[in-house]
Design a protein around this motif. Structure first.
Motif: not given
Length: 177
Positions: A62-73
């Protein structure tokens, strides 16, 4: 005469330095644009079903680009350590989940970029000669500068046993509202 010899030797050193090739233009370069943020022996609870649907099988990315998605991952990959701070104006984060032998864990050797092939090369140290055939979870969390991650389409895992190309998939969260 001694000064002339020293001058001659210094001239040769400068000429030789000028004649060497510039490694910054080579196909693969050491990357300070990517760095390991975390690695633990955990995987997402749905790893087996997700990783077996992807090509190659057995790896979830998973490549994440935002803080929200980072925390979810971070939660999805069941990482237990405190979540490292990432500047998402400058960086994206790549989560890589895979399995390894419990007696021979993967140890990251280097992260290199291959701009011509739009790839990040993840190289592991050589494994011990005797490894058990059991599967143990392993994840790697890698921060990548946005100017580099925007050009990447895949990454390549390189170990002495195999070399695997893995497509980079961007993860986003859709909010219902």
């Amino acid at each position: 005469m001694n000064r002339l010899t020293v001058f001659f030797m210094m001239s040769i050193v400068f000429v030789m330095a000028g004649c060497t090739s510039d490694k910054s233009n080579t196909e693969e370069t050491e990357s300070i644009q990517a760095q390991l943020v975390a690695s633990e022996k955990t995987l997402p609870s749905n790893f087996e079903s997700i990783s077996n649907q992807s090509v190659p099988k057995g790896i979830q990315t998973e490549l994440v680009k935002t803080q929200d998605v980072y925390e979810d991952s971070w939660k999805e990959f069941q990482l237990e350590g405190s979540i490292p701070e990432i500047d998402f104006k400058a960086n994206d984060v790549l989560f890589v989940g895979m399995t390894e032998s419990s007696s021979c864990p993967y140890i990251l050797d280097s992260l290199k970029t291959n701009i011509e092939e739009s790839q990040l090369l993840i190289t592991f140290e050589p494994l011990d000669d005797v490894c058990t055939a059991d599967l143990s979870p392993r994840n790697f969390v890698i921060a990548i500068e946005k100017k580099l991650s925007s050009k990447l389409t895949s990454f390549r895992i390189v170990s002495e046993q195999k070399e695997i190309e893995v497509p980079i998939l961007v993860k986003s969260i859709e909010y219902e509202g």
